[in-house]
Motif scaffolding. Structure first.
Motif: not given
Length: 235
Positions: A128-150
């Motif tokens: 569940e924690k891995i899934k939540n982190a994955l979803e946070a990554y998905q949201i950030k990387i699809m926000s053009v111009g946002d840094d998703y590295l963290q």
């Protein structure tokens, strides 16, 4: 260098000087395994450095097994023998600050093992924690111009936690801040490239969910393909 601040190289020089002085203190005083070192305050006064510098030096020697700290008791010489101790301290003093490429190579080696173990050992809570982190990554990387590295690294840290190997997790935590600080923050995925990166992360998550270590490792290696290319461009 800004006034009041030390560069990384300056700090390493201070640490190396302090470690050498602690080494000399141990051998000059003929301290045996189990003998107690003077307090941080006394070492600070003796060596003319701040207590924080002393604390960092002790922590480094503790990490390499030279010293052992006991809460409310103090710091003690570890039971490893003088010959081994001298050799290890000399190796510590000879260590160079890792460059970005070395850090990433280490990260890759660690993660190929942690994802293998995570697929075998993960719990539903871990998943569940891995899934939540994955979803946070998905949201950030699809926000053009946002840094998703963290968000990306937090996803990988959740996988490391699921491996149930504290040593691997500790090593990951040690190198992660340096990677974040060194990475080219201008690299942002867009469009098809972003979707491709999301798919690679999803594949890793699904392999862990299915508890298939071989597949999880294969998907992690595919994910690192982009990182390999980035490293090739480094001089």
């Amino acid at each position: 260098m800004k006034s009041g601040f030390l560069s990384t190289n300056d700090n390493q020089e201070i640490q190396n000087t302090l470690i050498a002085k602690i080494r000399d203190l141990i051998f000059y005083k003929n301290l045996e395994p189990g003998d107690k070192l003077p307090s941080e305050r006394m070492l600070s006064q003796k060596f003319g450095v701040s207590r924080s510098n002393v604390r960092e030096g002790i922590q480094k020697l503790e990490f390499f097994g030279i010293l052992k700290s006991k809460p409310q008791s103090g710091t003690f010489v570890a039971d490893i023998g003088q010959v081994a101790m001298k050799g290890i301290i000399e190796d510590i003093l000879a260590l160079e600050m890792p460059d970005y490429k070395s850090l990433v190579e280490t990260r890759i080696l660690l993660e190929l093992k942690t994802v293998d173990l995570a697929a075998l050992r993960r719990t539903e809570e871990d998943l569940e924690k891995i899934k939540n982190a994955l979803e946070a990554y998905q949201i950030k990387i699809m926000s053009v111009g946002d840094d998703y590295l963290q968000e990306d690294l937090l996803f990988h840290l959740e996988i490391a936690k699921a491996s149930k190997n504290s040593a691997l997790m500790t090593l990951m935590l040690m190198i992660t801040p340096e990677i974040i600080g060194s990475y080219d923050q201008g690299r942002v995925c867009e469009g098809d490239e972003a979707l491709s990166e999301i798919k690679k992360h999803e594949d890793i998550y699904l392999a862990i969910k299915e508890q298939d270590p071989k597949l999880a490792k294969e998907k992690m290696e595919i994910h690192f393909g982009r990182l390999y290319k980035y490293m090739e461009g480094l001089k």
